[in-house]
Design a protein around this motif. Sequence first.
Motif, PDB file in Angstrom:
ATOM      1  N   MET A  38       0.855  -1.180   0.000  1.00 52.64           N
ATOM      2  CA  MET A  38       0.000   0.000   0.000  1.00 52.64           C
ATOM      3  C   MET A  38       0.896   1.236   0.000  1.00 52.64           C
ATOM      4  N   VAL A  39       1.167   1.781  -1.172  1.00 53.41           N
ATOM      5  CA  VAL A  39       2.088   2.904  -1.322  1.00 53.41           C
ATOM      6  C   VAL A  39       1.376   4.245  -1.137  1.00 53.41           C
ATOM      7  N   ARG A  40       0.070   4.287  -1.377  1.00 50.87           N
ATOM      8  CA  ARG A  40      -0.707   5.526  -1.301  1.00 50.87           C
ATOM      9  C   ARG A  40      -0.054   6.617  -2.155  1.00 50.87           C
ATOM     10  N   PHE A  41       0.268   6.255  -3.393  1.00 45.53           N
ATOM     11  CA  PHE A  41       0.989   7.175  -4.266  1.00 45.53           C
ATOM     12  C   PHE A  41       0.196   8.450  -4.519  1.00 45.53           C
ATOM     13  N   ALA A  42      -1.104   8.307  -4.721  1.00 45.76           N
ATOM     14  CA  ALA A  42      -1.947   9.486  -4.981  1.00 45.76           C
ATOM     15  C   ALA A  42      -2.007  10.418  -3.781  1.00 45.76           C
ATOM     16  N   GLY A  43      -1.739   9.863  -2.596  1.00 45.95           N
ATOM     17  CA  GLY A  43      -1.749  10.698  -1.400  1.00 45.95           C
ATOM     18  C   GLY A  43      -0.640  11.727  -1.391  1.00 45.95           C
ATOM     19  N   GLY A  44       0.353  11.573  -2.273  1.00 46.58           N
ATOM     20  CA  GLY A  44       1.459  12.518  -2.326  1.00 46.58           C
ATOM     21  C   GLY A  44       1.263  13.675  -3.280  1.00 46.58           C
ATOM     22  N   LEU A  45       0.121  13.741  -3.941  1.00 42.93           N
ATOM     23  CA  LEU A  45      -0.147  14.846  -4.872  1.00 42.93           C
ATOM     24  C   LEU A  45      -0.563  16.101  -4.112  1.00 42.93           C
ATOM     25  N   ASP A  46       0.130  17.197  -4.373  1.00 45.39           N
ATOM     26  CA  ASP A  46      -0.246  18.447  -3.715  1.00 45.39           C
ATOM     27  C   ASP A  46      -1.296  19.181  -4.547  1.00 45.39           C
ATOM     28  N   ALA A  47      -1.611  20.397  -4.161  1.00 52.34           N
ATOM     29  CA  ALA A  47      -2.658  21.166  -4.845  1.00 52.34           C
ATOM     30  C   ALA A  47      -2.312  21.444  -6.305  1.00 52.34           C
ATOM     31  N   HIS A  48      -1.023  21.419  -6.627  1.00 56.98           N
ATOM     32  CA  HIS A  48      -0.588  21.685  -8.007  1.00 56.98           C
ATOM     33  C   HIS A  48      -0.310  20.387  -8.762  1.00 56.98           C
ATOM     34  N   LYS A  49      -0.699  19.260  -8.160  1.00 54.77           N
ATOM     35  CA  LYS A  49      -0.529  17.921  -8.744  1.00 54.77           C
ATOM     36  C   LYS A  49       0.944  17.544  -8.940  1.00 54.77           C
ATOM     37  N   ASN A  50       1.750  17.963  -7.979  1.00 57.14           N
ATOM     38  CA  ASN A  50       3.132  17.520  -7.932  1.00 57.14           C
ATOM     39  C   ASN A  50       3.280  16.489  -6.818  1.00 57.14           C
ATOM     40  N   LEU A  51       4.055  15.445  -7.069  1.00 56.82           N
ATOM     41  CA  LEU A  51       4.293  14.416  -6.069  1.00 56.82           C
ATOM     42  C   LEU A  51       5.294  14.907  -5.040  1.00 56.82           C
ATOM     43  N   THR A 166      -8.069   9.790  -3.588  1.00 55.12           N
ATOM     44  CA  THR A 166      -8.303  11.212  -3.846  1.00 55.12           C
ATOM     45  C   THR A 166      -9.589  11.711  -3.191  1.00 55.12           C
ATOM     46  N   TYR A 167     -10.636  10.892  -3.189  1.00 59.80           N
ATOM     47  CA  TYR A 167     -11.891  11.318  -2.566  1.00 59.80           C
ATOM     48  C   TYR A 167     -11.809  11.282  -1.041  1.00 59.80           C
ATOM     49  N   SER A 168     -11.068  10.342  -0.502  1.00 61.98           N
ATOM     50  CA  SER A 168     -10.894  10.312   0.958  1.00 61.98           C
ATOM     51  C   SER A 168     -10.130  11.543   1.420  1.00 61.98           C
ATOM     52  N   MET A 169      -9.105  11.927   0.671  1.00 58.83           N
ATOM     53  CA  MET A 169      -8.321  13.122   1.027  1.00 58.83           C
ATOM     54  C   MET A 169      -9.123  14.405   0.836  1.00 58.83           C
ATOM     55  N   ARG A 170      -9.945  14.407  -0.172  1.00 61.81           N
ATOM     56  CA  ARG A 170     -10.679  15.641  -0.512  1.00 61.81           C
ATOM     57  C   ARG A 170     -11.861  15.895   0.414  1.00 61.81           C
ATOM     58  N   PHE A 171     -12.556  14.831   0.810  1.00 56.72           N
ATOM     59  CA  PHE A 171     -13.814  15.022   1.534  1.00 56.72           C
ATOM     60  C   PHE A 171     -13.814  14.512   2.983  1.00 56.72           C
TER      61      PHE A 171
END
Length: 497
Positions: A38-51, A166-171
């Motif tokens: 479970m790397v949670r790669f998408a969890g590393g995206l900031d507001a500008h979509k940079n990892l 992404t939805y868990s982080m957003r909402f």
Amino acid sequence: MNAMPTLATVDLGSNSFRLQICQNNNGQPQVIENIKQMVRFAGGLDAHKNLDAASQQRALACLAQFGERLRGFSPENVRVVATNTFRVAKNIGEFLPKAEAALGFPIEIIAGREEARLIYTGVVHTYPNNGQKMLVIDIGGGSTEFIIGSDLQPEHMESLPLGCVTYSMRFFQGKISQKDFQAAINTARAEIQRISKLYKRAGWDISIGTSGSAKAIANVIAAHGLAERGITLSAMQKLADKIIAEGSVKKAKLEGLKPERIEVFAGGLAVMMAAFQELDIKEMVFTEAALRDGLFFDFIERNLDSDMREETVIQFQERYHVSKNQAARVAKLSAQFFTGLSQHITVQAFEYWSDYVRWAALLHEVGLDIAHTAYHKHSAYILAQADMSGFSRPEQDLLSKLVLAQRGDLKKMTEIQNDKMSLWHAIFALRLAVLFCRARLPLALPANMALSHSDEQGYVLKIAQTWLDENPLTSSALESETQQWQAIGKTFTVLAN
């Protein structure tokens, strides 16, 4: 089909990275290793979509481990695909060379629709759809794929930016409220609305969920007994209400939910609820098939010319050195007995249960390859735990129950509810067939033998007394069998004539 070398696929998803190594077994991938992190790669995206640096480091550490395992593999036998987060990250160009160096193989960033095609390829080659049109939904960490089809080539494919991470982080970063959940569902519905008209016009016969979110939702619903089978909107609403009442997924303490899914469960649940609402889905089943399976079938380019489950049964007979003559005898007799017991069920139900009676009969002795003593228990364990292409886990559990019940004390089956009459009929048919075929020789039964069932009399076997006299061992075994059924409150009567 000629044997192929060992093949490996790497699926770099937005939530987890997976390495799967298989051998081609007559057109079916036989898994020999499966590693998931479970790397949670998408969890590393900031507001500008940079990892961010942390997510990149997690990914590189995982890829280095995969690379060690893949050392020695030829490049033509390894395929690595990356999905949504690799597609959307602005700084992926800087990260990709490091990732490929850590892994030791090139990474293919696939488009959303190619991801959908590969997911569908995995499902269509392993799920027994029997010609039905399927709606396949795969909720990943950063995107969700929607596919409709019934043949090798899908009719419609789409990938939308909806993901459990992404939805868990957003909402759902703080205390989860009704407002948060509704906002997540509404946002997801707005995305799905782009395809809903086309998809509903195309129609489908069965809805299938794949990958982690669908599996987690199905497992939790089953653990709480919220639906008779699979996933339903009402069951998901009850889960959402429980999470809202407690304020978080962790505090809700949902049974059947693995710890690693807690952080992303709410996002996946909201996306799935939105899909059900926007597409008017009534019910969904889950299958283990996913992107990694589609990659393998792309490798071996096999054609769909039969039910995958039939092929798997044949392969298991070969693998576990089953006596095909004995299995065929038991299958033929159990089918005869089951037909006699099934006069009052629908044709569809009869066909469904007949398949499982036959498969259980053909595989009831796989455990003999381990030991003769308690072989039925070994058989049950194999069928419950082995990778069986085409069979879902519930289907394997059913086969396991049947072969466990083929002999011995019936008290081990008392957890089966009395209203599961077709299951009891299947058990009875298999037990009686095994009993009659115990000599492992061609069997000549009296022509007027008949088996029936009624609520008033229970199970009744009518058989010639002269035959019983000529076969005293079987006659004695039948007497013992009547006692087994009596011990669990059921009636089995042998009427000699």
